[in-house]
Design an enzyme around this catalytic site. Structure first.
Site, PDB file in Angstrom:
ATOM      1  N   SER A 162     113.258 121.541  10.976  1.00  6.30           N
ATOM      2  CA  SER A 162     111.946 122.195  11.113  1.00  6.30           C
ATOM      3  C   SER A 162     110.951 121.643  10.103  1.00  6.30           C
ATOM      4  CB  SER A 162     112.123 123.703  10.889  1.00  6.30           C
ATOM      5  OG  SER A 162     110.866 124.328  10.774  1.00  6.30           O
TER       6      SER A 162
ATOM      7  N   LYS B 276     117.575 125.316   6.660  1.00  2.00           N
ATOM      8  CA  LYS B 276     117.312 124.057   7.372  1.00  2.00           C
ATOM      9  C   LYS B 276     117.399 122.893   6.379  1.00  2.00           C
ATOM     10  CE  LYS B 276     116.846 125.342  11.556  1.00  2.00           C
ATOM     11  NZ  LYS B 276     117.825 124.890  12.542  1.00  2.00           N
TER      12      LYS B 276
ATOM     13  N   TYR C  73     115.278 131.238   5.621  1.00  2.00           N
ATOM     14  CA  TYR C  73     115.479 130.499   6.878  1.00  2.00           C
ATOM     15  C   TYR C  73     115.156 129.025   6.657  1.00  2.00           C
ATOM     16  CZ  TYR C  73     114.157 128.088  11.050  1.00  2.00           C
ATOM     17  OH  TYR C  73     114.022 127.107  12.007  1.00  2.00           O
TER      18      TYR C  73
END
Ligand code: WQD
Length: 339
Positions: A125, A154, A150
């Site tokens: 991302s 990644k 989050y």
């Protein structure tokens, strides 16, 4: 080729499975069904005329993961989507996010090593860039401290992949998505929401549908032309097709690098207010909105330098903003008809 697609009935995963089948590949989907709907398998079959193999697997459970690979030993490549991905939820539940997103990736890689599966495309991302120093942001930009647990998962997964590819035959392409939006042209698959949408476009379409009273625009005092945040919105089907090109690049060993990163964006920054205008233009529906204070964790502006992906993946985002908005609205209407 037999392609394992983890999280293959999620939003981006399902669109990628359709594109894989359109190119004659044999996707094998694993998903733990925690935040996805088994019915998506039926919808993929309706779109492609063929039913993909599906196995319910909890990837955080090594034995379940290992049993899957024992049952399906002939996997040519893996596309790893499976993750939980709500930024604000991750702030409240960091341990759930670190456990789920990291343990699943470690278990997957352990099995790939044992079963000699060398090719993996990883769903990453643009959130790893944080607030970029320069725009558009390219793949050589420094990875910034994550804005959320989050986003950190990644970043950590990319590090796990870098270190693993150094000492195994595994080779990886990480695709850093900007803002995927829209839905398949059949309106049979799209982004399911359970509860009020976190992301902008589903919130716009639910406002247009009358499910939400109005859109809150988070922040209008940013240092941007109209004061609202800039993002690089990209059609989910364009994101999906990039995965096919990435698989081809890995399987055909077109690169001498063990680990590569590519930005998946259009290369243009669009403001929230311009997104509202684009939706209204594409659908003829006016969107009621209110300017409210900023949302914590939002970056002011982020959009992609897409030259590396354009060149090395031989891929370019093709679907215009009007089509992104139109397909998002068709999907919202399809959901309403099913209720
Ligand atoms: C876009 C813009 C909001 C809702 C997230 C994840 C990222 C990636 C893509 C997974 C922002 C504004 C939004 C609303 C608003 N996901 N907005 N009102 O935050 O750019 O990226 O999704 O990989 O990791 O962080 O997407 O759609 O939430 O927000 O004004 O009701 O729309 O402030 O400027 P975001 P988003």
């Amino acid at each position: 080729m037999n392609i394992l697609v983890t999280g293959g009935i999620g939003y981006i995963g399902s669109h990628t499975v359709v594109e894989l089948m359109n190119r004659g590949h044999n996707p094998i989907i694993i998903d733990n069904l925690v935040n996805s709907d088994y019915e998506v398998v039926d919808r993929i079959e309706k779109i492609t005329g063929k039913r993909p193999i599906f196995e319910k697997v909890e990837m955080c459970n090594f034995d379940e993961m290992h049993a899957f690979f024992t049952k399906y030993p002939k996997i040519d490549a893996v596309i790893h989507f499976a993750a939980i991905l709500l930024v604000n939820e991750s702030v409240d539940e960091p341990l759930m996010y670190y456990h789920n997103n990291l343990a699943s990736t470690v278990n997957l890689l352990k099995c790939m090593k044992e079963f000699k599966i060398d090719n993996i495309v990883f769903s990453s991302s643009c959130t790893v860039y944080g607030e970029p120093d320069t725009l558009p942001v390219d793949e050589y930009a420094p990875v910034k401290p994550a804005m959320s647990p989050y986003g950190n998962t990644k970043k950590i997964c990319e590090d796990i992949l870098v270190d693993t590819t150094k000492v195994t035959d595994i080779r990886c392409i990480a695709l850093r998505y900007f803002n995927p939006i829209g839905a398949h042209e059949t309106a049979l698959i799209g982004e399911f929401q359970d509860g009020p949408p976190h992301h902008l476009v589903p919130y716009i379409t639910e406002t247009a549908m009358g499910i939400r009273e109005k859109l809150r625009v988070f922040g209008s005092d940013y240092n941007t032309p109209d004061g609202t945040c800039l993002r690089d919105y990209i059609h989910v089907v364009d994101v999906a097709t990039a995965h096919i090109n990435a698989i081809d690049r890995l399987v055909e060993k077109r690169s001498d690098k063990d680990f590569e990163v590519f930005n998946l964006g259009v290369g243009v920054g669009i403001s929230v207010l311009d997104m509202i205008k684009a939706f209204e233009k594409a659908t003829g529906i006016a969107i009621k909105y209110e300017l409210v204070p900023r949302r914590a964790g939002d970056v002011e502006a982020v959009y992609a330098d897409t030259r590396l992906a354009n060149k090395e993946l031989n891929w370019k985002a093709e679907r215009p903003l009007e089509e992104m908005m139109r397909s998002a609205w068709e999907w919202e209407k399809a959901l309403a008809e099913e209720k």
